[in-house]
Design a protein around this motif. Structure first.
Motif, PDB file in Angstrom:
ATOM      1  N   THR A  59       0.811  -1.271  -0.087  1.00  0.00           N
ATOM      2  CA  THR A  59      -0.048   0.069   0.034  1.00  0.00           C
ATOM      3  C   THR A  59       0.735   1.566   0.011  1.00  0.00           C
ATOM      4  O   THR A  59       1.858   1.424   0.685  1.00  0.00           O
ATOM      5  CB  THR A  59      -0.826  -0.165   1.332  1.00  0.00           C
ATOM      6  OG1 THR A  59      -1.840  -1.280   1.176  1.00  0.00           O
ATOM      7  CG2 THR A  59      -1.895   1.182   1.211  1.00  0.00           C
ATOM      8  N   ARG A 109      -3.444  -0.102  -3.644  1.00  0.00           N
ATOM      9  CA  ARG A 109      -2.274  -1.237  -3.555  1.00  0.00           C
ATOM     10  C   ARG A 109      -1.541  -1.097  -5.036  1.00  0.00           C
ATOM     11  O   ARG A 109      -2.146  -1.255  -5.955  1.00  0.00           O
ATOM     12  CB  ARG A 109      -3.316  -2.551  -3.763  1.00  0.00           C
ATOM     13  CG  ARG A 109      -3.879  -2.809  -2.209  1.00  0.00           C
ATOM     14  CD  ARG A 109      -4.925  -3.765  -2.242  1.00  0.00           C
ATOM     15  NE  ARG A 109      -5.683  -3.535  -0.913  1.00  0.00           N
ATOM     16  CZ  ARG A 109      -5.665  -4.432  -0.181  1.00  0.00           C
ATOM     17  NH1 ARG A 109      -4.830  -5.493   0.104  1.00  0.00           N
ATOM     18  NH2 ARG A 109      -6.022  -3.975   1.199  1.00  0.00           N
ATOM     19  N   GLY A 163       2.785  -1.208   4.659  1.00  0.00           N
ATOM     20  CA  GLY A 163       1.395  -1.227   4.285  1.00  0.00           C
ATOM     21  C   GLY A 163       0.264  -0.691   5.249  1.00  0.00           C
ATOM     22  O   GLY A 163      -0.580  -0.023   5.148  1.00  0.00           O
ATOM     23  N   ASN A 176      -5.494  -5.525   5.479  1.00  0.00           N
ATOM     24  CA  ASN A 176      -4.114  -5.692   5.344  1.00  0.00           C
ATOM     25  C   ASN A 176      -3.968  -6.755   6.413  1.00  0.00           C
ATOM     26  O   ASN A 176      -4.245  -6.886   7.739  1.00  0.00           O
ATOM     27  CB  ASN A 176      -3.388  -4.306   6.107  1.00  0.00           C
ATOM     28  CG  ASN A 176      -3.378  -3.204   5.404  1.00  0.00           C
ATOM     29  OD1 ASN A 176      -4.394  -2.439   5.056  1.00  0.00           O
ATOM     30  ND2 ASN A 176      -2.183  -2.873   4.838  1.00  0.00           N
TER      31      ASN A 176
END
Ligand code: FES
Ligand code: FES
Length: 162
Positions: free
Chosen positions: A49, A58, A106, A133
């Motif tokens: 991310t 993403r 991320g 996530n």
């Protein structure tokens, strides 16, 4: 081949790349910003991310050519110029929200965008935000506490520890 040009962490990056090159690989291979991690490479884990024009995206699902003209922020661009951690980064450190660290960039990027859009999140909203996530190490409790603490910190309150 296609020409791409985007701003990454405040620096203009240009390259001629194959149209199939993902933004994640552009960042890792062409920009040498390897903090954007690749786990699943098909949109499930969230490790890749980054922020594209402020939105959490993403990077494995976006082609570099699609990001032409965009303002991209990676985990390397989240701390301040003097190295001071962002509120979210500091909260992850303080609340032991990191074990192996693979998922962490991320999470930091997702949470950064989430808290900007939800400055007073409920626990349910936090849980929903984190559901995109995956973390294989922490059991999520430290991560949840870190997000609550970062939200409190951003509102100028003492961080909750429960
Ligand atoms: S590597 Fe992009 S979502 Fe898993
Ligand atoms: S800390 Fe290891 S995958 Fe999350």
């Amino acid at each position: 081949m296609a020409d791409v040009e985007m701003t990454v962490n405040g620096t203009v990056r240009r390259a001629t790349v194959e149209p199939r090159l993902t933004l994640a690989d552009f960042l890792r291979l062409h920009c040498e910003l390897t903090g954007t991690h690749l786990g699943c490479e098909h949109g499930v884990c969230g490790a890749c991310t980054v922020l594209v024009d402020g939105d959490a995206v993403r990077a494995c699902l976006v082609f570099a050519v699609q990001a032409t003209g965009a303002d991209v922020t990676t985990i390397e661009g989240i701390a301040s110029a003097d190295g001071e951690l962002s509120t979210v980064q500091a909260a992850f450190r303080d609340h032991h929200a990191i074990q192996c660290g693979f998922c962490t960039p991320g999470f930091i990027m997702s949470v950064t965008a989430f808290l900007r859009d939800h400055p007073e999140p409920t626990d349910g909203q936090i849980a929903e935000a984190l559901s995109g996530n995956l973390c294989r190490c922490t059991g999520y409790q430290g991560i949840l506490q870190a997000v609550r603490a970062a939200a409190d910190q951003k509102r100028g309150h003492d961080a909750r520890t429960s």
